[in-house]
Scaffold this motif. Sequence first.
Motif: not given
Length: 416
Positions: A15-20, A37-44, A84-91
């Motif tokens: 959600y902070k990506a939206a503010e960024l 796909a993971g990010g889309a679970h949190f922001v549209t 941003c954000p980078a998950t452990a999986d993405l890293v």
Amino acid sequence: MSRILLIVGGGIAAYKAAELIRLARKAGHMVTPVLTAGGAHFVTPMSLAALAESPVYTSLWDLKDEAEMGHIQLSRAADLVLVCPATADLVAKMAAGIADDLATTLLLATDKPVVVVPAMNVRMWQHAATQANIAALRTRGITVIDPDEGPMACGEYGPGRLPEPAAILAQILPDTESGSGAVGATLAPLAPLHQPAASPPPRSGEALKGRHILVTAGPTHEPIDPVRMIANRSSGKQGFAIAAAAAQAGARVTLIAGPVALPTPGGVARIDVETADQMAAAVEAALPADVAILVAAVADWKVVASARKLKKADGAPRLEFAANPDILATLGQHPDRPRLLIGFAAETDNVVANASAKRLAKNADWIVANDVSGDVMGGDHNRVHLITAAGAKECPEATKEEVAQYLIRRIIEDLA
Ligand code: C5P
């Protein structure tokens, strides 16, 4: 003006990506969002598109017209790729060179500077695998902005939080005056992003060196007769976890334990007791201490015990009770009162009010109030409020080890 390709990974920090995006746009930069796909679970995609005033790409198959906007072109049309954000999986995928979706494909294809801002659970961040992956990325010239430390959405505490969007922008585009609408920012040179913090936190194993920390843990058993007793459901897990965390931080730890079946944590001096009277005497004998953390669920009353085994034939016994010593309240008034005296309070209702009253009544510095309306007693998780003179701070549910780590960090700060 810089063109940022922003890859938004999964996780609550998305959600902070939206503010960024909002801040970057306000400062005159162009942002092209790519949502995993993971990010889309949190922001549209819709909200990111509205803020970025740009299409949002979510899948390789969005790029229908390869000639017009293929993944190679998308990855290179930017001045900077920001994950941003980078998950452990993405890293991990970046470190391994896996390209199984749009985001990872772009990251493999880009020839532009890449900045990664990880955000994840503290354990995941500290895991050797993640740290090895981060090190691998840095060796390859990718900039990794260290996560902030603090309470996390998952209820734990430590490094893993996404830094504030304004702080991220200030690092990657230092000419950007966040919120001022400044234009003409240039990309920051990447190397200075890794400069060590001005005052690095003390290394594990040193922070409490030279301190004596006294911990009580577990239940007490109050005998009724030579074979029977009154007990409670305290497992001792929280107190043992605190003793372990204190020892790991370098303290000399005395753990006074009621009857529990738990192994003694490394580096901890353990004294086993059964009754509240024995626990009180052991605490007294262990003084002086810099810090006392009284986690034990001490029985409030003892039974005036029978010296001989009560017989069924005698009928149901009428037990007579006497008050047990209140160890915490005693320490609160003790001439050798530890500099930091911490109690626990198990509450099922009015948690903060009851625990705050207890802090004053027992002259404790802090009370860790645990809500025991669930399965805290004996379970592996705890939901606590930390009550200090400054007020109550709610910590979301966490494992008992994480609550211990949090408490020890607060103690380190306080003693410093
Ligand atoms: O009054 P209450 O039992 O709720 O207080 C809980 C706190 O007081 C805990 O820190 C517990 O270890 C401590 N305590 C104590 N001696 C008692 C009763 C509680 O040290 N007899």
